[in-house]
Design an enzyme around this catalytic site. Structure first.
Site, short mmCIF file in Angstrom:
data_model
loop_
_atom_site.label_atom_id
_atom_site.label_comp_id
_atom_site.label_asym_id
_atom_site.label_seq_id
_atom_site.Cartn_x
_atom_site.Cartn_y
_atom_site.Cartn_z
N CYS A 1 61.17 39.92 54.70
CA CYS A 1 62.39 40.67 54.95
C CYS A 1 63.59 39.76 54.79
CB CYS A 1 62.37 41.24 56.36
SG CYS A 1 63.67 42.42 56.66
N SER B 1 48.87 20.34 57.18
CA SER B 1 49.71 20.62 58.35
C SER B 1 48.82 20.90 59.56
CB SER B 1 50.60 21.83 58.05
OG SER B 1 51.35 22.15 59.20
N GLY B 2 49.16 20.28 60.69
CA GLY B 2 48.32 20.36 61.88
C GLY B 2 48.15 21.76 62.45
N HIS B 3 49.24 22.55 62.46
CA HIS B 3 49.17 23.82 63.19
C HIS B 3 48.39 24.90 62.45
CE1 HIS B 3 52.33 26.43 61.20
NE2 HIS B 3 52.65 25.25 60.68
N THR C 1 60.87 7.31 64.44
CA THR C 1 59.91 6.99 65.49
C THR C 1 58.74 7.95 65.41
OG1 THR C 1 61.70 6.20 66.88
CG2 THR C 1 59.63 6.74 67.99
N ASN D 1 48.05 31.07 50.78
CA ASN D 1 48.24 31.51 52.15
C ASN D 1 48.27 33.03 52.30
OD1 ASN D 1 50.66 30.51 50.67
ND2 ASN D 1 51.73 31.68 52.24
N GLY E 1 53.82 20.66 56.91
CA GLY E 1 53.50 20.99 55.52
C GLY E 1 54.73 21.07 54.63
C1 LIG Z 1 52.24 27.00 56.39
C2 LIG Z 1 52.25 26.50 55.01
C3 LIG Z 1 53.16 25.52 54.59
C4 LIG Z 1 54.22 24.98 55.51
O1 LIG Z 1 53.68 24.22 56.54
P1 LIG Z 1 54.57 23.93 57.86
O2 LIG Z 1 53.77 22.93 58.63
O3 LIG Z 1 54.68 25.23 58.57
O4 LIG Z 1 55.87 23.40 57.41
C5 LIG Z 1 53.09 25.08 53.30
N1 LIG Z 1 52.18 25.55 52.44
C6 LIG Z 1 51.29 26.50 52.80
C7 LIG Z 1 50.28 26.96 51.81
C8 LIG Z 1 51.29 27.00 54.09
O5 LIG Z 1 50.42 27.94 54.43
#
Ligand SMILES: *Cc1c(COP(=O)(O)O)cnc(C)c1O
Length: 407
Positions: free
Chosen positions: A326, A200-202, A238, A152, A72
């Site tokens: 923090c 973002s995948g995770h 790659t 978020n 992301g």
């Molecule tokens: C987690 C997050 C990102 C960053 O994504 P990553 O894959 O961790 O770099 C960006 N924007 C929002 C709103 C997110 O919650």
């Protein structure tokens, strides 16, 4: 309960078993470089093609509009920096909001140093950008609007389709950070009138370190990573085949179970919110009451430091998060909570609990039960709270609070 209770799914999620299974062969058996000519590399190439289709389907895009990135943050950086670079002849004004993720805000800060002018839109007390303020902010030299789809920290959803419409009518490019939204709520790039979108995948049960930038066909944008000709000359390097395969599988699974999961997770969230607000005095819900991510519950508790709550919850095996970041030993309240208009001392007492489709009702009840005790204990030690109670002449809630003290 001595098991882990994971309520920090906005930070990251667990990779689903099926996702991991889909990825594994591309580490070991089918490890060929998908750019190679020989037959052996063909499996990887096919798998990437399928993942691109799966990713496109999740957001209503065409496969050729999907660009795989390393997550992301990269997608956000790419969208903003490359659009700024490509359109700087037209103008140097960009519009975003005060509650964006740091991947957007810090990129904007960088662009300001490069001579771009950024307007940071305010949000109302529930975290919504005003469409009126957005309209008024657009100028002849505005080249890009970037407003996130879902926040978020507080979970508030923006009216992205409306924002997209305003951008389109003004002839301004529109990017949305949909990292929290993708895989959790319906996303459709056509309906939302977006030109670029980050995912973002995770954040939806896929692997870390792999993301997508959707770039609408015809949008002029520069390459961000220079090198090989991968991703149609726009993103060198790659391909992360296992990661991309994982992203695709997670996208496919999310599409299949979205309606069901939304309903289930929203019901759990509502139970959590109802219990906290009715059982813990001086608590407030942050974000929009209804227009919010299914799994997000964000609270502030008066007379409490967020960090203390997190440490005590951690001792019980509960993973949660607070809005404060923090930095260099100093506790800064979250920029998002401050943008809602909350005073510092209230913003400091924030707690974010983010649910997954695996979260159980018993886990929620356990956490609320424990939270009541923790907050009672912390308030008991707080001179501010004591002062407040004295001044307020021991109102009714004090009697109720006694219940929460643990011996
Ligand atoms: C987690 C997050 C990102 C960053 O994504 P990553 O894959 O961790 O770099 C960006 N924007 C929002 C709103 C997110 O919650």
């Amino acid at each position: 309960m001595d098991t882990l209770i994971y309520l920090d799914n906005a930070a990251t999620t667990k990779v689903k078993g099926e996702v991991l299974e889909a990825m594994l062969p591309y580490f070991t058996e089918n490890y060929g470089n998908p750019s190679a000519i020989y037959t052996f590399a063909g499996q990887g190439k096919k798998a990437v093609d399928l993942a691109r289709k799966q990713a496109a389907e999740l957001i209503g895009a065409k496969p050729e509009e999907i660009y795989f990135t390393a997550g992301g943050s990269e997608s956000d950086n790419w969208a903003l920096k490359a659009a700024a670079e490509a359109y700087k002849e037209k103008g140097k004004h960009i519009i975003t909001s005060k509650i964006e993720h740091h991947a957007i805000l810090h990129t904007c800060g960088y662009l300001e140093k490069q001579g771009f002018e950024i307007t940071y839109l305010n949000v109302d007390s529930q975290g919504k950008v005003s469409l009126e303020e957005l309209r008024e902010a657009i100028r002849p030299d505005t080249i890009l609007i970037s407003v996130m789809m879902a926040n978020n920290e507080i979970g508030t959803l923006q009216d992205v389709a409306e924002i997209g419409k305003i951008a389109r009518e003004a002839g301004v490019l529109f990017h949305t950070d949909a990292v929290q939204a993708c895989g959790h709520i319906p996303v459709d790039v056509e309906e939302m009138n977006v030109d670029m979108l980050s995912a973002s995948g995770h954040k939806f049960y896929g692997p870390k370190g792999v993301g997508v930038l959707y770039i609408k066909k015809g949008v002029k944008i520069r390459s961000f990573i220079h090198g090989g000709a991968q991703e149609r000359n726009r993103r060198a390097g790659t391909l992360n085949v296992p990661g991309i395969v994982g992203f695709g599988k997670a996208a496919e699974l999310a599409g299949e179970s979205m309606v069901r999961d939304m309903e289930k997770v929203t019901a759990l969230r509502e139970h959590l919110i109802q219990r906290v607000l009715s059982e813990i005095p001086y608590s407030r819900l942050n974000g929009h009451k209804t227009d919010r991510l299914p799994g997000n519950a964000s609270f502030c508790f008066r007379f409490i430091e967020g960090e203390s709550m997190l440490i005590l919850l951690d001792q019980l095996g509960v993973c949660a998060s607070s809005g404060s970041a923090c930095t260099s030993g100093a506790l800064d309240p979250s920029h998002v909570l401050l943008a809602l208009g909350l005073p510092h001392e209230i913003a400091h007492g924030s707690l974010r609990l983010t649910l997954s489709e695996d979260t159980k009702m018993e886990e929620i009840d356990f956490v609320v039960d424990e939270l009541k005790k923790i907050i009672g204990r912390l308030r008991d030690m707080s001179p501010l709270y004591e002062d407040f109670v004295k001044k307020a002449g021991r109102p009714n809630f004090c009697d109720r609070l006694e219940e929460y003290y643990v011996q």
